[in-house]
Scaffold this active site. Structure first.
Site, PDB file in Angstrom:
ATOM      1  CG  ASP A 158      -7.210   3.688  -1.023  1.00 28.92           C
ATOM      2  OD1 ASP A 158      -7.805   2.609  -0.909  1.00 28.92           O
ATOM      3  OD2 ASP A 158      -7.187   4.527  -0.113  1.00 28.92           O
TER       4      ASP A 158
ATOM      5  CE  LYS B 124      -4.336   1.264   0.171  1.00 29.67           C
ATOM      6  NZ  LYS B 124      -5.532   0.634  -0.392  1.00 29.67           N
TER       7      LYS B 124
HETATM    8  P1  NDP Z   1     -12.675   8.271  -3.305  1.00 28.26           P
HETATM    9  O1  NDP Z   1     -11.551   9.221  -3.129  1.00 28.26           O
HETATM   10  O2  NDP Z   1     -13.232   8.043  -4.660  1.00 28.26           O
HETATM   11  O3  NDP Z   1     -13.886   8.689  -2.350  1.00 28.26           O
HETATM   12  C1  NDP Z   1     -13.737   8.773  -0.984  1.00 28.26           C
HETATM   13  C2  NDP Z   1     -15.065   9.194  -0.390  1.00 28.26           C
HETATM   14  O4  NDP Z   1     -14.988   9.104   1.028  1.00 28.26           O
HETATM   15  C3  NDP Z   1     -15.400  10.624  -0.709  1.00 28.26           C
HETATM   16  O5  NDP Z   1     -16.790  10.777  -0.781  1.00 28.26           O
HETATM   17  C4  NDP Z   1     -14.835  11.368   0.504  1.00 28.26           C
HETATM   18  O6  NDP Z   1     -15.414  12.622   0.761  1.00 28.26           O
HETATM   19  C5  NDP Z   1     -15.183  10.389   1.598  1.00 28.26           C
HETATM   20  N1  NDP Z   1     -14.293  10.600   2.751  1.00 28.26           N
HETATM   21  C6  NDP Z   1     -12.938  10.593   2.774  1.00 28.26           C
HETATM   22  N2  NDP Z   1     -12.474  10.842   4.003  1.00 28.26           N
HETATM   23  C7  NDP Z   1     -13.566  11.014   4.772  1.00 28.26           C
HETATM   24  C8  NDP Z   1     -13.777  11.313   6.139  1.00 28.26           C
HETATM   25  N3  NDP Z   1     -12.723  11.489   6.974  1.00 28.26           N
HETATM   26  N4  NDP Z   1     -15.051  11.371   6.579  1.00 28.26           N
HETATM   27  C9  NDP Z   1     -16.103  11.173   5.738  1.00 28.26           C
HETATM   28  N5  NDP Z   1     -15.974  10.928   4.436  1.00 28.26           N
HETATM   29  C10 NDP Z   1     -14.735  10.847   3.962  1.00 28.26           C
HETATM   30  O7  NDP Z   1     -12.180   6.914  -2.641  1.00 28.26           O
HETATM   31  P2  NDP Z   1     -12.720   5.431  -2.878  1.00 28.26           P
HETATM   32  O8  NDP Z   1     -14.188   5.442  -3.084  1.00 28.26           O
HETATM   33  O9  NDP Z   1     -11.837   4.799  -3.859  1.00 28.26           O
HETATM   34  O10 NDP Z   1     -12.372   4.785  -1.452  1.00 28.26           O
HETATM   35  C11 NDP Z   1     -13.301   4.768  -0.367  1.00 28.26           C
HETATM   36  C12 NDP Z   1     -12.892   3.681   0.604  1.00 28.26           C
HETATM   37  O11 NDP Z   1     -12.894   2.422  -0.072  1.00 28.26           O
HETATM   38  C13 NDP Z   1     -11.493   3.810   1.210  1.00 28.26           C
HETATM   39  O12 NDP Z   1     -11.505   3.306   2.530  1.00 28.26           O
HETATM   40  C14 NDP Z   1     -10.657   2.906   0.340  1.00 28.26           C
HETATM   41  O13 NDP Z   1      -9.490   2.445   1.011  1.00 28.26           O
HETATM   42  C15 NDP Z   1     -11.646   1.778   0.107  1.00 28.26           C
HETATM   43  N6  NDP Z   1     -11.362   0.931  -1.059  1.00 28.26           N
HETATM   44  C16 NDP Z   1     -11.278   1.471  -2.313  1.00 28.26           C
HETATM   45  C17 NDP Z   1     -11.037   0.635  -3.388  1.00 28.26           C
HETATM   46  C18 NDP Z   1     -11.054   1.136  -4.795  1.00 28.26           C
HETATM   47  O14 NDP Z   1     -11.000   0.291  -5.698  1.00 28.26           O
HETATM   48  N7  NDP Z   1     -11.153   2.413  -5.046  1.00 28.26           N
HETATM   49  C19 NDP Z   1     -10.771  -0.812  -3.197  1.00 28.26           C
HETATM   50  C20 NDP Z   1     -10.971  -1.269  -1.851  1.00 28.26           C
HETATM   51  C21 NDP Z   1     -11.219  -0.404  -0.826  1.00 28.26           C
HETATM   52  P3  NDP Z   1     -14.571  13.972   0.514  1.00 28.26           P
HETATM   53  O15 NDP Z   1     -14.671  14.224  -0.951  1.00 28.26           O
HETATM   54  O16 NDP Z   1     -15.263  15.001   1.351  1.00 28.26           O
HETATM   55  O17 NDP Z   1     -13.168  13.711   0.977  1.00 28.26           O
END
Ligand code: NDP
Length: 447
Positions: free
Chosen positions: A168, A128
């Site tokens: 991510d 990671k």
């Molecule tokens: P994105 O960057 O596309 O989206 C992240 C989302 O989470 C945004 O809506 C963001 O809002 C919100 N967010 C981030 N930090 C916080 C916080 N502290 N409190 C509330 N909301 C928050 O990321 P992903 O959708 O790719 O990833 C989301 C999760 O899924 C992560 O935990 C990641 O590790 C996990 N994941 C992702 C994978 C992938 O293929 N993309 C695979 C497996 C797991 P804002 O815009 O306000 O920051």
């Protein structure tokens, strides 16, 4: 906390060596607690110091990332890559760009990734990386210059047979494109060194959708097996509004559910009529705007400041898809009081440990992240296969393979949960199923 002396000693040593790394210690504690029964049955592990070897990352790299903003000012960020375990394949795992990124978060994500990748049944080790760079409010050219500087150091640590990063939080198709371009420029090589690439240069169809879709495939199988039901006519609450949340919303809706809420780090929207995903995609994917915009465009929807309030909305299924520790014990109690039947994790470690235990104790289907969100990395594995074979499969091919992998991850985790004596303890089930394979490979390869 622990029943066995060996496991307790390993955890205490880890605390001693990694003071103040709360997320990392939380992930390690969760894993060690679920492995206790397995370790008791396998006394040779203590002799081999297997848990100590498993928990120590093979390599941890921290580096400086200097770039210039659009005004010509120099900016300095910190970059990381942990290459956690390569017993079953090259390191594989995403890159996160978020101001909260630090060594603890990268190590927790890396450790989880080792077991997750093992669960996919594909030959991928765990890694990671990321940076404390905040992509919010940055122009395209600033993002590009940051990515180029980041890759100028990272390139020497990765490679298609060594370590294959992906996206991510904060890293999607645009960032992967800039990172890939810089790697290619430095190495003069066109290889599958990153996944999540664009379709015109080696990306896989269905990779964008994979984590969210996979989460719903896993949840469907769990609903069917444990509760003899499905997504049909269920009310679903999903946190986040990024890649995972958007495609979980799309698949849950296709499967007949009504998704009524989404969030970002500022607040959440509630749309009792069912989220209009076209509007969300326009705001988040095209305009890169805030989720609060939604209520200006859709009648009947409301916006609420503060993202945690989302768990107070009554629902049958909750899919936390934002970030770590976004759902605590109080939220878990509220969800259970409101009749939730399944909570499956799209984000990594979104539930605190006591929240996860509360769901399991209350016979709620709890799909732990390493199992439920493994669809993203599984499809990255499929992208690597297509790259090595110089092939590209159709969307249906990839989606069918993804579905099969997610169903198998559920079945393997469920089988181990049954063996451990609690069919609702998919957390223990997933940890044992993932660990067993890595552990056997490590034993076979010697020290
Ligand atoms: P994105 O960057 O596309 O989206 C992240 C989302 O989470 C945004 O809506 C963001 O809002 C919100 N967010 C981030 N930090 C916080 C916080 N502290 N409190 C509330 N909301 C928050 O990321 P992903 O959708 O790719 O990833 C989301 C999760 O899924 C992560 O935990 C990641 O590790 C996990 N994941 C992702 C994978 C992938 O293929 N993309 C695979 C497996 C797991 P804002 O815009 O306000 O920051």
């Amino acid at each position: 906390m622990f029943k066995t002396k060996y496991v307790e000693r390993v955890y205490n040593d880890l605390v001693e060596k990694n003071k103040n790394e709360s997320e990392y210690l939380q992930a390690a504690q969760e894993i060690l607690e679920s492995l206790e029964g397995y370790v008791e049955k396998h006394p040779e592990l203590e002799k081999q110091k297997l848990l100590e070897r498993f928990l120590e990352p093979e390599r941890f790299v921290q580096f400086k990332v200097v770039w210039t903003d659009d005004k010509g000012n120099f900016q300095v960020n910190r970059g990381y890559r942990v290459q956690y375990n390569s017993a079953i394949g090259p390191y594989k795992g995403g890159l996160r760009l978020h101001p909260s990124v630090n060594a603890s978060i990268i190590k927790f994500l890396g450790l989880e990734q080792v077991l997750k990748n093992s669960l996919t049944s594909l030959p991928m080790g765990g890694g990671k990386g990321g940076s404390d760079f905040d992509p919010k409010g940055k122009s395209d050219t600033e993002i590009m210059r940051f990515c180029q500087s980041f890759m100028t150091e990272l390139y020497r640590h990765i490679g298609p047979e060594t370590d294959v990063p992906a996206g991510d939080i904060g890293v999607g198709g645009r960032e992967i494109g800039y990172l890939f371009g810089q790697y290619k420029r430095i190495k003069n090589e066109f290889t599958g060194v990153l996944t999540g690439k664009g379709l015109t240069y080696g990306g896989s169809l269905a990779r964008t959708e994979a984590t969210g879709y996979g989460l719903c495939y896993f949840t469907s199988e769990a609903l069917n097996t444990l509760k003899n039901t499905s997504f049909k006519d269920k009310t679903v609450v999903i946190s986040g509004s990024g890649n995972v949340a958007i495609y979980a919303t799309e698949k849950a809706t296709q499967l007949g559910a009504k998704v009524v809420a989404l969030s970002d780090s500022n607040g959440y929207i509630h749309d009792p009529n069912g989220i209009n995903l076209d509007v969300v995609k326009q705001i988040k994917e095209v305009e890169r705007g805030r989720i609060s915009e939604y209520v200006k465009r859709v009648n009947g929807a409301t916006y609420h400041e503060g993202s945690k309030g989302i768990w107070q909305i009554k629902c049958d299924i909750a899919l936390p898809c934002a970030t770590q520790n976004e759902l605590d014990l109080e939220d878990a109690k509220t969800l259970v009081n409101n009749g939730v039947i399944a909570v499956c994790e799209g984000a990594n470690m979104p539930s605190t440990l006591d929240a996860a235990k509360y769901f399991i104790d209350n016979k709620v289907i709890f799909g732990p992240a390493k199992a439920a969100n493994a669809g993203g990395v599984a499809t990255s594995g499929l992208e690597m296969t297509q790259n090595s074979a110089h092939l590209s499969w159709t969307f249906e091919d990839v989606d069918n393979k993804l579905k099969e992998i997610m169903v198998n991850i559920f079945k393997n985790s469920y089988a181990k949960a049954l063996e451990s004596g609690n069919k609702y303890d998919l957390l223990t089930g997933a940890n044992i199923a993932g660990f067993e394979k890595v552990c056997n490979a490590m034993l076979a390869q010697g020290i």
